[in-house]
Design a protein around this motif. Structure first.
Motif, PDB file in Angstrom:
ATOM      1  N   ASP A 100      27.186   4.740  16.417  1.00  0.00           N
ATOM      2  CA  ASP A 100      26.904   3.452  15.772  1.00  0.00           C
ATOM      3  C   ASP A 100      25.793   2.684  16.481  1.00  0.00           C
ATOM      4  O   ASP A 100      24.967   2.047  15.832  1.00  0.00           O
ATOM      5  CB  ASP A 100      28.174   2.575  15.738  1.00  0.00           C
ATOM      6  CG  ASP A 100      29.272   3.195  14.879  1.00  0.00           C
ATOM      7  OD1 ASP A 100      28.967   4.124  14.105  1.00  0.00           O
ATOM      8  OD2 ASP A 100      30.438   2.749  14.992  1.00  0.00           O
ATOM      9  N   LEU A 101      25.807   2.727  17.803  1.00  0.00           N
ATOM     10  CA  LEU A 101      24.773   2.028  18.569  1.00  0.00           C
ATOM     11  C   LEU A 101      23.921   3.003  19.386  1.00  0.00           C
ATOM     12  O   LEU A 101      22.689   2.928  19.373  1.00  0.00           O
ATOM     13  CB  LEU A 101      25.406   1.014  19.524  1.00  0.00           C
ATOM     14  CG  LEU A 101      26.167  -0.147  18.890  1.00  0.00           C
ATOM     15  CD1 LEU A 101      26.805  -1.017  19.976  1.00  0.00           C
ATOM     16  CD2 LEU A 101      25.248  -1.004  18.027  1.00  0.00           C
ATOM     17  N   GLN A 102      24.572   3.915  20.094  1.00  0.00           N
ATOM     18  CA  GLN A 102      23.856   4.733  21.084  1.00  0.00           C
ATOM     19  C   GLN A 102      22.793   5.630  20.459  1.00  0.00           C
ATOM     20  O   GLN A 102      21.821   5.989  21.096  1.00  0.00           O
ATOM     21  CB  GLN A 102      24.854   5.586  21.872  1.00  0.00           C
ATOM     22  CG  GLN A 102      25.855   4.761  22.670  1.00  0.00           C
ATOM     23  CD  GLN A 102      27.148   5.490  22.935  1.00  0.00           C
ATOM     24  OE1 GLN A 102      27.224   6.707  22.845  1.00  0.00           O
ATOM     25  NE2 GLN A 102      28.194   4.745  23.262  1.00  0.00           N
ATOM     26  N   ASN A 103      22.996   5.999  19.203  1.00  0.00           N
ATOM     27  CA  ASN A 103      22.056   6.916  18.552  1.00  0.00           C
ATOM     28  C   ASN A 103      20.974   6.189  17.763  1.00  0.00           C
ATOM     29  O   ASN A 103      20.130   6.827  17.136  1.00  0.00           O
ATOM     30  CB  ASN A 103      22.821   7.858  17.616  1.00  0.00           C
ATOM     31  CG  ASN A 103      22.585   9.311  17.989  1.00  0.00           C
ATOM     32  OD1 ASN A 103      21.754   9.614  18.839  1.00  0.00           O
ATOM     33  ND2 ASN A 103      23.305  10.197  17.343  1.00  0.00           N
ATOM     34  N   GLN A 104      21.000   4.873  17.782  1.00  0.00           N
ATOM     35  CA  GLN A 104      19.998   4.112  17.016  1.00  0.00           C
ATOM     36  C   GLN A 104      18.676   4.054  17.770  1.00  0.00           C
ATOM     37  O   GLN A 104      18.651   4.037  18.998  1.00  0.00           O
ATOM     38  CB  GLN A 104      20.507   2.687  16.748  1.00  0.00           C
ATOM     39  CG  GLN A 104      21.825   2.650  16.002  1.00  0.00           C
ATOM     40  CD  GLN A 104      21.801   3.495  14.733  1.00  0.00           C
ATOM     41  OE1 GLN A 104      20.921   3.347  13.888  1.00  0.00           O
ATOM     42  NE2 GLN A 104      22.762   4.414  14.605  1.00  0.00           N
TER      43      GLN A 104
ATOM     44  N   PRO B   5      12.547   5.440  21.280  1.00  0.00           N
ATOM     45  CA  PRO B   5      13.654   6.303  21.706  1.00  0.00           C
ATOM     46  C   PRO B   5      14.976   5.820  21.121  1.00  0.00           C
ATOM     47  O   PRO B   5      15.100   4.666  20.703  1.00  0.00           O
ATOM     48  CB  PRO B   5      13.670   6.121  23.227  1.00  0.00           C
ATOM     49  CG  PRO B   5      13.149   4.732  23.428  1.00  0.00           C
ATOM     50  CD  PRO B   5      12.115   4.526  22.354  1.00  0.00           C
ATOM     51  N   ARG B   6      15.949   6.696  21.125  1.00  0.00           N
ATOM     52  CA  ARG B   6      17.304   6.266  20.789  1.00  0.00           C
ATOM     53  C   ARG B   6      17.832   5.459  21.977  1.00  0.00           C
ATOM     54  O   ARG B   6      17.377   5.635  23.113  1.00  0.00           O
ATOM     55  CB  ARG B   6      18.190   7.480  20.517  1.00  0.00           C
ATOM     56  CG  ARG B   6      17.722   8.269  19.305  1.00  0.00           C
ATOM     57  CD  ARG B   6      18.656   9.413  18.978  1.00  0.00           C
ATOM     58  NE  ARG B   6      18.068  10.300  17.987  1.00  0.00           N
ATOM     59  CZ  ARG B   6      18.065  10.089  16.684  1.00  0.00           C
ATOM     60  NH1 ARG B   6      18.644   9.005  16.192  1.00  0.00           N
ATOM     61  NH2 ARG B   6      17.503  10.938  15.849  1.00  0.00           N
ATOM     62  N   LEU B   7      18.806   4.610  21.697  1.00  0.00           N
ATOM     63  CA  LEU B   7      19.338   3.741  22.762  1.00  0.00           C
ATOM     64  C   LEU B   7      19.819   4.569  23.955  1.00  0.00           C
ATOM     65  O   LEU B   7      19.541   4.231  25.110  1.00  0.00           O
ATOM     66  CB  LEU B   7      20.481   2.873  22.204  1.00  0.00           C
ATOM     67  CG  LEU B   7      21.209   1.982  23.210  1.00  0.00           C
ATOM     68  CD1 LEU B   7      20.255   1.046  23.946  1.00  0.00           C
ATOM     69  CD2 LEU B   7      22.297   1.160  22.502  1.00  0.00           C
ATOM     70  N   TYR B   8      20.508   5.685  23.707  1.00  0.00           N
ATOM     71  CA  TYR B   8      21.039   6.456  24.838  1.00  0.00           C
ATOM     72  C   TYR B   8      19.892   7.092  25.634  1.00  0.00           C
ATOM     73  O   TYR B   8      19.995   7.232  26.860  1.00  0.00           O
ATOM     74  CB  TYR B   8      22.078   7.505  24.373  1.00  0.00           C
ATOM     75  CG  TYR B   8      21.533   8.802  23.841  1.00  0.00           C
ATOM     76  CD1 TYR B   8      21.307   8.979  22.480  1.00  0.00           C
ATOM     77  CD2 TYR B   8      21.222   9.861  24.697  1.00  0.00           C
ATOM     78  CE1 TYR B   8      20.805  10.171  21.991  1.00  0.00           C
ATOM     79  CE2 TYR B   8      20.721  11.054  24.212  1.00  0.00           C
ATOM     80  CZ  TYR B   8      20.511  11.210  22.859  1.00  0.00           C
ATOM     81  OH  TYR B   8      19.995  12.394  22.379  1.00  0.00           O
ATOM     82  N   GLU B   9      18.803   7.431  24.947  1.00  0.00           N
ATOM     83  CA  GLU B   9      17.656   8.009  25.663  1.00  0.00           C
ATOM     84  C   GLU B   9      17.001   6.938  26.548  1.00  0.00           C
ATOM     85  O   GLU B   9      16.611   7.210  27.695  1.00  0.00           O
ATOM     86  CB  GLU B   9      16.639   8.545  24.649  1.00  0.00           C
ATOM     87  CG  GLU B   9      17.153   9.720  23.830  1.00  0.00           C
ATOM     88  CD  GLU B   9      16.195  10.131  22.716  1.00  0.00           C
ATOM     89  OE1 GLU B   9      16.067  11.344  22.473  1.00  0.00           O
ATOM     90  OE2 GLU B   9      15.587   9.243  22.074  1.00  0.00           O
ATOM     91  N   HIS B  10      16.890   5.736  26.003  1.00  0.00           N
ATOM     92  CA  HIS B  10      16.309   4.627  26.766  1.00  0.00           C
ATOM     93  C   HIS B  10      17.152   4.357  28.019  1.00  0.00           C
ATOM     94  O   HIS B  10      16.625   4.186  29.126  1.00  0.00           O
ATOM     95  CB  HIS B  10      16.261   3.400  25.851  1.00  0.00           C
ATOM     96  CG  HIS B  10      15.549   2.230  26.440  1.00  0.00           C
ATOM     97  ND1 HIS B  10      14.263   2.294  26.935  1.00  0.00           N
ATOM     98  CD2 HIS B  10      15.950   0.925  26.617  1.00  0.00           C
ATOM     99  CE1 HIS B  10      13.910   1.104  27.399  1.00  0.00           C
ATOM    100  NE2 HIS B  10      14.910   0.258  27.229  1.00  0.00           N
ATOM    101  N   LEU B  11      18.452   4.368  27.838  1.00  0.00           N
ATOM    102  CA  LEU B  11      19.364   4.146  28.967  1.00  0.00           C
ATOM    103  C   LEU B  11      19.200   5.220  30.038  1.00  0.00           C
ATOM    104  O   LEU B  11      19.213   4.930  31.237  1.00  0.00           O
ATOM    105  CB  LEU B  11      20.804   4.198  28.464  1.00  0.00           C
ATOM    106  CG  LEU B  11      21.427   2.866  28.107  1.00  0.00           C
ATOM    107  CD1 LEU B  11      22.655   3.084  27.263  1.00  0.00           C
ATOM    108  CD2 LEU B  11      21.767   2.134  29.406  1.00  0.00           C
ATOM    109  N   ALA B  12      19.087   6.467  29.578  1.00  0.00           N
ATOM    110  CA  ALA B  12      18.935   7.571  30.541  1.00  0.00           C
ATOM    111  C   ALA B  12      17.669   7.374  31.367  1.00  0.00           C
ATOM    112  O   ALA B  12      17.674   7.575  32.588  1.00  0.00           O
ATOM    113  CB  ALA B  12      18.906   8.914  29.801  1.00  0.00           C
ATOM    114  N   ARG B  13      16.592   6.947  30.709  1.00  0.00           N
ATOM    115  CA  ARG B  13      15.334   6.711  31.447  1.00  0.00           C
ATOM    116  C   ARG B  13      15.478   5.569  32.445  1.00  0.00           C
ATOM    117  O   ARG B  13      15.013   5.660  33.585  1.00  0.00           O
ATOM    118  CB  ARG B  13      14.212   6.357  30.463  1.00  0.00           C
ATOM    119  CG  ARG B  13      13.571   7.554  29.842  1.00  0.00           C
ATOM    120  CD  ARG B  13      12.147   7.229  29.340  1.00  0.00           C
ATOM    121  NE  ARG B  13      11.689   8.350  28.527  1.00  0.00           N
ATOM    122  CZ  ARG B  13      11.710   8.366  27.198  1.00  0.00           C
ATOM    123  NH1 ARG B  13      12.119   7.323  26.519  1.00  0.00           N
ATOM    124  NH2 ARG B  13      11.295   9.435  26.545  1.00  0.00           N
TER     125      ARG B  13
END
Ligand SMILES: O=c1ccn([C@@H]2O[C@H](COP(=O)(O)O)[C@@H](O)[C@H]2O)c(=O)[nH]1
Length: 274
Positions: A154-158, A167-175
């Motif tokens: 719902d959020l992490q893949n946006q 980037p997707r939210l989870y990708e941004h977080l990983a960076r």
């Protein structure tokens, strides 16, 4: 010793990538174990004694203790884990996230009251909600990144329209976690075993961070795909299983069955290492 060094040492000593999750649910206890706060403590101690040489970490989930007014028992349990398995780090699964002043109290709770080696955090409120935990030298903090539940989409893949490359939210977080947020070198990420393709993507963006990976066992995540996607010499993974180990048997042999389930999972994870 820092959390990451402690984790590597436990992985080496017990030849294990397995984290034994401690999610004690009294209604699932076998006859003979009290269905109250003391039973919660005793049940977890029995499982820890049965699995201590098979695990690279223990992960008590705080909700299972707090819901039954068993916070004092959680304190005692963590102290007991130090005796049972001094080399095995304890990750307190609390998923905290709040403004800095409140985060300071949560950090104190995790590291001073409970004496955990690492904690799980929600990064939703931004870096200032994470920073207080990083002041504790050598303590680890795992940020939720791509969680194991379907609703994680719902959020992490946006996609983030305002960030270069969208980037997707989870990708941004990983960076962020691999880079500017990792001010004490002790950050890690939580990525679900139910999404191996995303584990691989996170690993590409965060090549050296430890990944805490729940979702094998009761949630049906693929152990082989998980290890292949996440395990690298430079970046440790910690694969959690809770219910599949804790409730491998509902009978008096629950601790023996927990050991057998932990051993099978550990061996499966090890066999998947390249
Ligand atoms: O994305 C996440 C983050 C945390 N968890 C926690 O891990 C265990 C999983 O328990 P199982 O019984 O092995 O399914 C549980 O404590 C969750 O709160 C997660 O599942 N997914």
């Amino acid at each position: 010793m820092s959390f990451i060094d402690q984790l590597r040492q436990a992985q080496q000593q017990n030849q294990s990538l397995l984290c034994v999750g401690l999610d004690p649910e009294p209604s699932r206890f076998p006859a003979g174990v009290a269905r109250n706060a003391e039973g919660i403590h005793d049940f977890c101690v029995a499982v820890a004694e049965a699995t201590h040489d098979l695990a690279c970490a223990f992960k008590p989930q705080i909700a299972y203790f707090a819901a039954h007014r068993a916070e004092g028992q959680l304190e005692r349990l963590i102290a007991r884990l130090r005796q049972i398995a001094p080399q095995v780090p304890v990750i307190l699964d609390a998923k905290r996230g709040d403004i800095g002043s409140t985060a300071e109290q949560y950090a104190r709770e995790a590291f001073e009251r409970y004496g955990a080696d690492a904690v799980t955090l929600s990064p939703f409120m931004g870096f200032d909600s994470v920073a207080p935990y990083l002041k504790y030298e050598g303590k680890g903090a795992f940020l939720l990144c791509r969680t194991s539940n379907p609703g994680g989409d719902d959020l992490q893949n946006q996609r983030l329209a305002d960030v270069p490359g969208q980037p997707r939210l989870y990708e941004h977080l990983a960076r962020l976690a691999q880079g500017p947020w990792n001010t004490n070198g002790q950050l890690g990420l939580v990525v679900g075993a139910t999404y191996p393709a995303e584990i691989e993507r996170v690993r590409a963006l965060a090549p050296t961070l430890p990944l805490l990976i729940p979702g094998v066992g009761a949630q049906g995540g693929d152990a082989l795909a998980t290890v292949r996607a996440g395990w690298r010499e430079a970046g440790p993974i910690v694969v959690n299983s809770s219910r599949a180990i804790l409730y491998a048997s509902g009978g008096a042999d629950f601790a023996t069955a927990a050991r057998a389930a932990a051993q099978a999972t550990r061996d499966q994870l090890n066999a998947a290492r390249p």
